[in-house]
Design a protein around this motif. Sequence first.
Motif, PDB file in Angstrom:
ATOM      1  N   ILE A 176       0.835  -1.211   0.000  1.00 50.15           N
ATOM      2  CA  ILE A 176       0.000   0.000   0.000  1.00 50.15           C
ATOM      3  C   ILE A 176       0.864   1.253   0.000  1.00 50.15           C
ATOM      4  O   ILE A 176       0.684   2.165  -0.820  1.00 50.15           O
ATOM      5  CB  ILE A 176      -0.953  -0.003   1.207  1.00 50.15           C
ATOM      6  CG1 ILE A 176      -1.978  -1.124   1.084  1.00 50.15           C
ATOM      7  CG2 ILE A 176      -1.655   1.355   1.340  1.00 50.15           C
ATOM      8  CD1 ILE A 176      -2.814  -1.346   2.333  1.00 50.15           C
ATOM      9  N   VAL A 177       1.809   1.320   0.926  1.00 49.61           N
ATOM     10  CA  VAL A 177       2.619   2.535   1.074  1.00 49.61           C
ATOM     11  C   VAL A 177       3.477   2.768  -0.164  1.00 49.61           C
ATOM     12  O   VAL A 177       3.560   3.896  -0.674  1.00 49.61           O
ATOM     13  CB  VAL A 177       3.491   2.439   2.335  1.00 49.61           C
ATOM     14  CG1 VAL A 177       4.467   3.615   2.397  1.00 49.61           C
ATOM     15  CG2 VAL A 177       2.615   2.414   3.585  1.00 49.61           C
ATOM     16  N   ALA A 178       4.106   1.722  -0.675  1.00 49.31           N
ATOM     17  CA  ALA A 178       4.939   1.891  -1.861  1.00 49.31           C
ATOM     18  C   ALA A 178       4.112   2.319  -3.065  1.00 49.31           C
ATOM     19  O   ALA A 178       4.553   3.154  -3.876  1.00 49.31           O
ATOM     20  CB  ALA A 178       5.690   0.597  -2.157  1.00 49.31           C
ATOM     21  N   ALA A 228       4.260   5.458   8.119  1.00 50.64           N
ATOM     22  CA  ALA A 228       4.344   4.727   6.854  1.00 50.64           C
ATOM     23  C   ALA A 228       5.794   4.398   6.531  1.00 50.64           C
ATOM     24  O   ALA A 228       6.117   3.281   6.089  1.00 50.64           O
ATOM     25  CB  ALA A 228       3.716   5.551   5.732  1.00 50.64           C
ATOM     26  N   ALA A 229       6.694   5.355   6.769  1.00 45.53           N
ATOM     27  CA  ALA A 229       8.122   5.109   6.540  1.00 45.53           C
ATOM     28  C   ALA A 229       8.638   4.035   7.484  1.00 45.53           C
ATOM     29  O   ALA A 229       9.460   3.189   7.099  1.00 45.53           O
ATOM     30  CB  ALA A 229       8.905   6.408   6.715  1.00 45.53           C
ATOM     31  N   LYS A 230       8.171   4.054   8.723  1.00 46.45           N
ATOM     32  CA  LYS A 230       8.558   3.017   9.692  1.00 46.45           C
ATOM     33  C   LYS A 230       8.126   1.642   9.209  1.00 46.45           C
ATOM     34  O   LYS A 230       8.895   0.664   9.296  1.00 46.45           O
ATOM     35  CB  LYS A 230       7.934   3.329  11.049  1.00 46.45           C
ATOM     36  CG  LYS A 230       8.196   2.296  12.146  1.00 46.45           C
ATOM     37  CD  LYS A 230       7.101   1.226  12.250  1.00 46.45           C
ATOM     38  CE  LYS A 230       5.772   1.820  12.643  1.00 46.45           C
ATOM     39  NZ  LYS A 230       4.727   0.760  12.808  1.00 46.45           N
ATOM     40  N   ASP A 231       6.923   1.531   8.668  1.00 44.82           N
ATOM     41  CA  ASP A 231       6.433   0.243   8.190  1.00 44.82           C
ATOM     42  C   ASP A 231       7.241  -0.253   6.996  1.00 44.82           C
ATOM     43  O   ASP A 231       7.489  -1.455   6.854  1.00 44.82           O
ATOM     44  CB  ASP A 231       4.947   0.332   7.823  1.00 44.82           C
ATOM     45  CG  ASP A 231       4.055   0.350   9.057  1.00 44.82           C
ATOM     46  OD1 ASP A 231       4.559   0.068  10.159  1.00 44.82           O
ATOM     47  OD2 ASP A 231       2.858   0.644   8.921  1.00 44.82           O
ATOM     48  N   LEU A 232       7.676   0.653   6.135  1.00 45.52           N
ATOM     49  CA  LEU A 232       8.532   0.237   5.021  1.00 45.52           C
ATOM     50  C   LEU A 232       9.879  -0.257   5.531  1.00 45.52           C
ATOM     51  O   LEU A 232      10.470  -1.173   4.955  1.00 45.52           O
ATOM     52  CB  LEU A 232       8.732   1.391   4.040  1.00 45.52           C
ATOM     53  CG  LEU A 232       7.552   1.720   3.128  1.00 45.52           C
ATOM     54  CD1 LEU A 232       7.920   2.853   2.177  1.00 45.52           C
ATOM     55  CD2 LEU A 232       7.088   0.501   2.333  1.00 45.52           C
ATOM     56  N   ALA A 233      10.371   0.337   6.599  1.00 48.27           N
ATOM     57  CA  ALA A 233      11.632  -0.138   7.186  1.00 48.27           C
ATOM     58  C   ALA A 233      11.468  -1.555   7.713  1.00 48.27           C
ATOM     59  O   ALA A 233      12.387  -2.381   7.612  1.00 48.27           O
ATOM     60  CB  ALA A 233      12.078   0.796   8.308  1.00 48.27           C
ATOM     61  N   LEU A 234      10.303  -1.885   8.262  1.00 50.67           N
ATOM     62  CA  LEU A 234      10.044  -3.242   8.742  1.00 50.67           C
ATOM     63  C   LEU A 234      10.064  -4.225   7.578  1.00 50.67           C
ATOM     64  O   LEU A 234      10.477  -5.381   7.728  1.00 50.67           O
ATOM     65  CB  LEU A 234       8.684  -3.311   9.444  1.00 50.67           C
ATOM     66  CG  LEU A 234       8.539  -2.528  10.752  1.00 50.67           C
ATOM     67  CD1 LEU A 234       7.099  -2.634  11.248  1.00 50.67           C
ATOM     68  CD2 LEU A 234       9.505  -3.040  11.805  1.00 50.67           C
TER      69      LEU A 234
END
Length: 271
Positions: A176-178, A228-234
Motif C-alpha cells: 500500500i505505502v509503496a 508509513a516510513a517506519k512500516d517500510l523499514a520493517l
Amino acid sequence: MEKIAFLGLGRMGLPMARRLAAAGHPLTVWNRSPGRAEGLTGDRRAGVTVAATAAEAVRGADVVVTMLSDPAAVAEVAGRCAAQLAPGALWIDMSSIGPRATAELRERLPQGVVLVDAPVIGSVGPAASGELVVFAGGEEADVDRAWPVLERLGRVRRCGGPGSGAALKVVVIGAIVASVTALGEVMAVADELGVPREQAREVLSVGPLAGVVARAFGTEADFPVRLAAKDLALAGGGPVLRAAREVLLADPSIAERDLSAVVQVPRAVAV
C-alpha cells in the motif's frame, strides 16, 4: 468478561479502547501521555480505570492489548510491565512491529503468558466504527481466546501460527505505502508534462490502480507519513521499497500528515 488492560491511547488506540469499554469489558487503560485517557468520557467511562503506570495497568489483567507506535515502544512497555503478568494471561499485540520484534516480545513474556500478534489495516475512522481488518497470528487456542476482543474491533483473519499476522501486515502495508508513494511520483510527472491533475486522476481511477488512487486522494484516513516510513523499514526489501521510504523521509514538513500528502503536495521531478 475478562479484565482487559489496554496500553497505548494514540490515534488508533483511543477509539479501539472506547469500543472495548462500550462492549462492557472491565478495562484499565494506560498511556505515556496521561491526558489521552480523558478521551474516554461520558457513558463509556463507566468501568474504565486509568492507571498511572503500565505495570499497574496489567496487574490482575486477564488480557493485555498493546497498540503502540513501533518495535522500540513495544519493547520498552514490555520491559516495564511483563513481570507483573500472571500465568494464564493473554497478550494481544496490535501494533505494527513485524515478525522479528513479535518473536522478541514473545521471548520477554513470563512462562505461562501467551501472545497473539494481531496488527490491523485501517485508520481512525474504521477503528472507531469497528471496521478494521485484523491479521491474527498465534496458536489456534490462543487466537480463539482473543477472538471476542478482536471481533469487536474489526473483521478478523486467521493468518496461521505465531508471527504470521505480523508478517502479513508487513507485506500488505508495504504494498500500500509503496504504491501510494509511486503514485505521488506519477502525479509529479503529470505536473511537469502539463497533464491536469484531475484528468490524470480520473483516468487512473477507472483502471487497475483504482484502489491506490482512492487511498491516495482520500480525506478521512489519518496514517502519518512517519509511521508509513517506519512500516517500510520493517519490510526491508529491495530497491523499490527502500526508494519509497527515502521519498517519504525527504520532506519533514509532511511527517505528521496522512500518507496522502505524498501525492497531494506538488513536487518537481525531472522528465
